[in-house]
Design a protein around this motif. Structure first.
Motif, PDB file in Angstrom:
ATOM      1  N   ARG A   1       0.815  -1.207   0.000  1.00  0.00           N
ATOM      2  CA  ARG A   1       0.000   0.000   0.000  1.00  0.00           C
ATOM      3  C   ARG A   1       0.851   1.260   0.000  1.00  0.00           C
ATOM      4  O   ARG A   1       0.466   2.262  -0.597  1.00  0.00           O
ATOM      5  N   ASN A   2       2.002   1.228   0.670  1.00  0.00           N
ATOM      6  CA  ASN A   2       2.825   2.424   0.821  1.00  0.00           C
ATOM      7  C   ASN A   2       4.084   2.396  -0.036  1.00  0.00           C
ATOM      8  O   ASN A   2       4.968   3.223   0.159  1.00  0.00           O
ATOM      9  N   ARG A   3       4.180   1.460  -0.941  1.00  0.00           N
ATOM     10  CA  ARG A   3       5.373   1.348  -1.777  1.00  0.00           C
ATOM     11  C   ARG A   3       5.011   1.597  -3.227  1.00  0.00           C
ATOM     12  O   ARG A   3       4.018   1.064  -3.732  1.00  0.00           O
ATOM     13  N   SER A   4       5.828   2.423  -3.880  1.00  0.00           N
ATOM     14  CA  SER A   4       5.601   2.736  -5.290  1.00  0.00           C
ATOM     15  C   SER A   4       6.626   2.078  -6.200  1.00  0.00           C
ATOM     16  O   SER A   4       6.614   2.319  -7.408  1.00  0.00           O
ATOM     17  N   ASP A   5       7.522   1.249  -5.635  1.00  0.00           N
ATOM     18  CA  ASP A   5       8.549   0.609  -6.446  1.00  0.00           C
ATOM     19  C   ASP A   5       8.054  -0.739  -6.959  1.00  0.00           C
ATOM     20  O   ASP A   5       6.877  -1.080  -6.860  1.00  0.00           O
ATOM     21  N   GLU A   6       9.000  -1.518  -7.546  1.00  0.00           N
ATOM     22  CA  GLU A   6       8.626  -2.791  -8.158  1.00  0.00           C
ATOM     23  C   GLU A   6       8.108  -3.794  -7.126  1.00  0.00           C
ATOM     24  O   GLU A   6       7.202  -4.579  -7.424  1.00  0.00           O
ATOM     25  N   ILE A   7       8.698  -3.780  -5.900  1.00  0.00           N
ATOM     26  CA  ILE A   7       8.234  -4.702  -4.852  1.00  0.00           C
ATOM     27  C   ILE A   7       6.780  -4.406  -4.495  1.00  0.00           C
ATOM     28  O   ILE A   7       5.948  -5.312  -4.367  1.00  0.00           O
ATOM     29  N   GLY A   8       6.452  -3.126  -4.333  1.00  0.00           N
ATOM     30  CA  GLY A   8       5.069  -2.758  -4.044  1.00  0.00           C
ATOM     31  C   GLY A   8       4.131  -3.153  -5.158  1.00  0.00           C
ATOM     32  O   GLY A   8       3.002  -3.615  -4.916  1.00  0.00           O
ATOM     33  N   LEU A   9       4.589  -2.979  -6.413  1.00  0.00           N
ATOM     34  CA  LEU A   9       3.755  -3.377  -7.551  1.00  0.00           C
ATOM     35  C   LEU A   9       3.506  -4.882  -7.538  1.00  0.00           C
ATOM     36  O   LEU A   9       2.381  -5.340  -7.751  1.00  0.00           O
ATOM     37  N   VAL A  10       4.571  -5.668  -7.267  1.00  0.00           N
ATOM     38  CA  VAL A  10       4.414  -7.130  -7.206  1.00  0.00           C
ATOM     39  C   VAL A  10       3.450  -7.520  -6.090  1.00  0.00           C
ATOM     40  O   VAL A  10       2.595  -8.392  -6.267  1.00  0.00           O
ATOM     41  N   GLN A  11       3.564  -6.862  -4.937  1.00  0.00           N
ATOM     42  CA  GLN A  11       2.689  -7.193  -3.820  1.00  0.00           C
ATOM     43  C   GLN A  11       1.231  -6.874  -4.145  1.00  0.00           C
ATOM     44  O   GLN A  11       0.331  -7.675  -3.862  1.00  0.00           O
ATOM     45  N   ARG A  12       1.006  -5.711  -4.749  1.00  0.00           N
ATOM     46  CA  ARG A  12      -0.374  -5.351  -5.093  1.00  0.00           C
ATOM     47  C   ARG A  12      -0.944  -6.266  -6.172  1.00  0.00           C
ATOM     48  O   ARG A  12      -2.114  -6.672  -6.106  1.00  0.00           O
ATOM     49  N   GLU A  13      -0.131  -6.585  -7.180  1.00  0.00           N
ATOM     50  CA  GLU A  13      -0.612  -7.473  -8.240  1.00  0.00           C
ATOM     51  C   GLU A  13      -0.873  -8.876  -7.704  1.00  0.00           C
ATOM     52  O   GLU A  13      -1.817  -9.546  -8.123  1.00  0.00           O
ATOM     53  N   LEU A  14      -0.029  -9.337  -6.762  1.00  0.00           N
ATOM     54  CA  LEU A  14      -0.252 -10.648  -6.158  1.00  0.00           C
ATOM     55  C   LEU A  14      -1.558 -10.658  -5.370  1.00  0.00           C
ATOM     56  O   LEU A  14      -2.350 -11.610  -5.470  1.00  0.00           O
ATOM     57  N   ALA A  15      -1.787  -9.603  -4.587  1.00  0.00           N
ATOM     58  CA  ALA A  15      -3.034  -9.529  -3.817  1.00  0.00           C
ATOM     59  C   ALA A  15      -4.241  -9.478  -4.755  1.00  0.00           C
ATOM     60  O   ALA A  15      -5.267 -10.140  -4.505  1.00  0.00           O
ATOM     61  N   ARG A  16      -4.120  -8.719  -5.850  1.00  0.00           N
ATOM     62  CA  ARG A  16      -5.232  -8.639  -6.812  1.00  0.00           C
ATOM     63  C   ARG A  16      -5.458  -9.985  -7.488  1.00  0.00           C
ATOM     64  O   ARG A  16      -6.603 -10.420  -7.676  1.00  0.00           O
ATOM     65  N   MET A  17      -4.368 -10.671  -7.854  1.00  0.00           N
ATOM     66  CA  MET A  17      -4.507 -11.980  -8.490  1.00  0.00           C
ATOM     67  C   MET A  17      -5.149 -12.987  -7.543  1.00  0.00           C
ATOM     68  O   MET A  17      -6.018 -13.773  -7.939  1.00  0.00           O
ATOM     69  N   GLN A  18      -4.718 -12.965  -6.277  1.00  0.00           N
ATOM     70  CA  GLN A  18      -5.305 -13.886  -5.298  1.00  0.00           C
ATOM     71  C   GLN A  18      -6.792 -13.621  -5.124  1.00  0.00           C
ATOM     72  O   GLN A  18      -7.589 -14.562  -5.014  1.00  0.00           O
ATOM     73  N   GLU A  19      -7.172 -12.345  -5.105  1.00  0.00           N
ATOM     74  CA  GLU A  19      -8.595 -12.022  -4.946  1.00  0.00           C
ATOM     75  C   GLU A  19      -9.394 -12.482  -6.156  1.00  0.00           C
ATOM     76  O   GLU A  19     -10.508 -13.008  -6.027  1.00  0.00           O
ATOM     77  N   GLU A  20      -8.822 -12.319  -7.360  1.00  0.00           N
ATOM     78  CA  GLU A  20      -9.520 -12.777  -8.561  1.00  0.00           C
ATOM     79  C   GLU A  20      -9.661 -14.294  -8.570  1.00  0.00           C
ATOM     80  O   GLU A  20     -10.718 -14.832  -8.920  1.00  0.00           O
ATOM     81  N   VAL A  21      -8.585 -14.987  -8.192  1.00  0.00           N
ATOM     82  CA  VAL A  21      -8.659 -16.457  -8.133  1.00  0.00           C
ATOM     83  C   VAL A  21      -9.654 -16.889  -7.063  1.00  0.00           C
ATOM     84  O   VAL A  21     -10.414 -17.849  -7.260  1.00  0.00           O
ATOM     85  N   ARG A  22      -9.660 -16.171  -5.940  1.00  0.00           N
ATOM     86  CA  ARG A  22     -10.598 -16.502  -4.856  1.00  0.00           C
ATOM     87  C   ARG A  22     -12.044 -16.327  -5.324  1.00  0.00           C
ATOM     88  O   ARG A  22     -12.910 -17.170  -5.045  1.00  0.00           O
ATOM     89  N   GLN A  23     -12.309 -15.243  -6.045  1.00  0.00           N
ATOM     90  CA  GLN A  23     -13.660 -15.026  -6.563  1.00  0.00           C
ATOM     91  C   GLN A  23     -14.016 -16.081  -7.603  1.00  0.00           C
ATOM     92  O   GLN A  23     -15.157 -16.553  -7.666  1.00  0.00           O
ATOM     93  N   SER A  24     -13.022 -16.454  -8.430  1.00  0.00           N
ATOM     94  CA  SER A  24     -13.270 -17.484  -9.430  1.00  0.00           C
ATOM     95  C   SER A  24     -13.575 -18.829  -8.774  1.00  0.00           C
ATOM     96  O   SER A  24     -14.477 -19.561  -9.205  1.00  0.00           O
ATOM     97  N   LEU A  25     -12.827 -19.165  -7.710  1.00  0.00           N
ATOM     98  CA  LEU A  25     -13.094 -20.414  -6.987  1.00  0.00           C
ATOM     99  C   LEU A  25     -14.477 -20.388  -6.339  1.00  0.00           C
ATOM    100  O   LEU A  25     -15.195 -21.402  -6.335  1.00  0.00           O
TER     101      LEU A  25
END
Length: 468
Positions: free
Chosen positions: A218-242
């Motif tokens: 949430r507080n990071r604008s670098d590549e690590i923050g982007l990976v963390q946000r994309e991972l959380a978004r992907m997990q939520e999408e997979v969770r909704q799909s399941l």
């Protein structure tokens, strides 16, 4: 946390520390080589300066002959074995009697390069200070045209070795401190976030249906923050799909259990509707025809589900169908024509045809019109129009004057269960989409808002859509 996950993080941290130490030592090595060359050069220039000062002091006395004791003291004080100083008019020699016949190496400091200085400094350390060398340098006085000294390398070797040891100790200390600081920084900036990502992935693998309570990036604008946000978004999408697939699986299981019994119940209803048709009364005849048609469609759908083993529709059996008749059949099934407080407007030419499977497309229009009627209630409005473009593609619009579709629902409008209203499953639009796609067409939301909603269906002509 299982033990087999811990060495991964520990290994990463230890590697960072070792690599940092190694890289600092490599950089120190590159700094060390020119530093020992500079140290040797300054040492020799200092000896040249001392020797020249001693020789000039004698020259000021005006006496070129000195006692052996004074000569020895001057040479010892200068740190050399012998000095040769040639001026414009006369020359001065110190240590002539003790000068060796041969020297091991000669160096001219007037013309040299950094590479040669580094190589010469390495020679001093390699030979261990056992050589006697001759050095030619630049005189301080313009009246002096030649300055040469002869000296033993033992003292230079000792000082250069001590200097090298000091540089090595300093490099090790700097490497350790730098390694620790870089390690702490990398641990805070990289290792901890990566460990969070790893924990999130492991937790998601074990319990994908449980929401992730740790909000990352949430507080990071670098590549690590982007990976963390994309991972959380992907997990939520997979969770909704399941979740969606679980709902579909539960619904499929329920359909499989009740489908056979439902067909028997519908068969009984069909017998009752056949009996009603034999009643000679105009109103009963009108109602019974609608009942017979609805029951027949329900029985056909149940039989198709049993035959295919799933709730998917078979390939459409297309034919030219008059769209206006199909639309009014849908309106009759939903009772839209009987309500005095409900407006049903079909602005479709009676000879307008589409190339579709009549039963399947009937379900498409039925789902769309039912949804439009339910969101409006009394005093509602449903309008249908149809036109063909120059390519022969049919564009069918279903309009209402309802409150519109919320912004949050629109991205998943045609997904089963994702856009379900209260008391529903959200399967109507998903079924309509699947049928239209099977016909080679497209369905979409054209516009929505407080003034109403419009869905559009685009169907290819016979020559383009004949193959489903």
């Amino acid at each position: 946390m299982p033990d087999h996950y811990r060495p991964i993080t520990a290994s990463l941290r230890s590697r960072l520390l070792i690599l940092t130490f190694f890289f600092v030592m490599v950089v120190s090595g590159f700094v060390y080589l020119p530093s020992i060359a500079t140290f040797r050069l300054e040492f020799l220039e200092k000896r040249l300066e001392n020797a020249q000062i001693a020789a000039l002091a004698l020259e000021e006395r005006g006496d070129s002959s000195v006692s052996p004791l004074l000569e020895e003291r001057l040479l010892t004080q200068s740190g050399v074995i012998a000095v040769i100083l040639r001026g414009q008019e006369k020359s001065l020699f110190l240590g002539f009697n003790v000068m060796p016949e041969e020297v091991d190496a000669s160096y001219d400091l007037r013309t040299t390069s950094l590479g040669m200085l580094i190589f010469d400094a390495y020679d001093v350390l390699n030979t261990g200070g056992s050589r006697v060398i001759r050095v030619v340098g630049t005189p301080m006085s313009p009246q002096t045209r030649w300055l040469e000294i002869t000296l033993d390398e033992a003292e230079l070797y000792e000082e250069l070795r001590n200097y090298s040891n000091n540089v090595l100790v300093l490099a090790i200390i700097v490497s350790l401190f730098t390694g620790i600081l870089v390690y702490l920084a990398l641990h805070w900036m990289l290792v901890r976030p990566i460990r969070k990502i790893k924990d999130s992935i492991v937790s998601f693998r074990r319990q994908p249906e449980v929401p992730n309570r740790v909000r990352m990036g949430r507080n990071r604008s670098d590549e690590i923050g982007l990976v963390q946000r994309e991972l959380a978004r992907m997990q939520e999408e997979v969770r909704q799909s399941l979740k969606q697939k679980s709902n579909l699986a539960a619904l499929g299981e329920a359909v499989a259990k009740i489908n056979h019994d439902l067909r028997n119940v519908l068969a009984t209803a069909q017998l009752a509707s056949d009996a009603l048709q034999r009643v000679d009364h105009p109103r009963v005849q009108k109602v019974s025809r609608r009942l017979v048609t609805a029951v027949s469609r329900a029985i056909a759908l149940c039989e198709a589900t049993i035959r295919h083993g799933k709730a998917e529709d078979p390939l459409p059996e297309k034919a030219e169908v008059e769209l206006r008749d199909l639309v009014f059949d849908v309106a009759t099934s939903l009772g839209l024509l009987d309500g005095e407080d409900f407006t049903f407007d079909c602005s479709i030419d009676e000879h307008f045809t589409v190339f579709v499977d009549a039963e399947q497309f009937h379900r498409v229009l039925l789902n769309l019109c039912r949804n439009a009627g339910e969101v409006q209630g009394k005093g509602g409005y449903i309008g249908l129009t149809a036109e063909k473009d120059t390519a022969g593609t049919s564009h069918i619009r279903i309009m209402d004057k309802g409150p519109g579709i919320p912004e949050t629902v629109r991205p998943n409008l045609f997904k089963a269960f994702a856009s379900a209203k209260a008391g529903g499953t959200g399967l109507g639009l998903a079924t309509a989409r699947d049928i239209v796609l099977a016909h080679g067409g497209q369905i979409g939301l054209e516009q929505t808002g407080p003034e109403g909603t419009t869905f559009i269906i685009c169907l290819p002509p016979d020559e383009e859509g004949g193959g489903a």
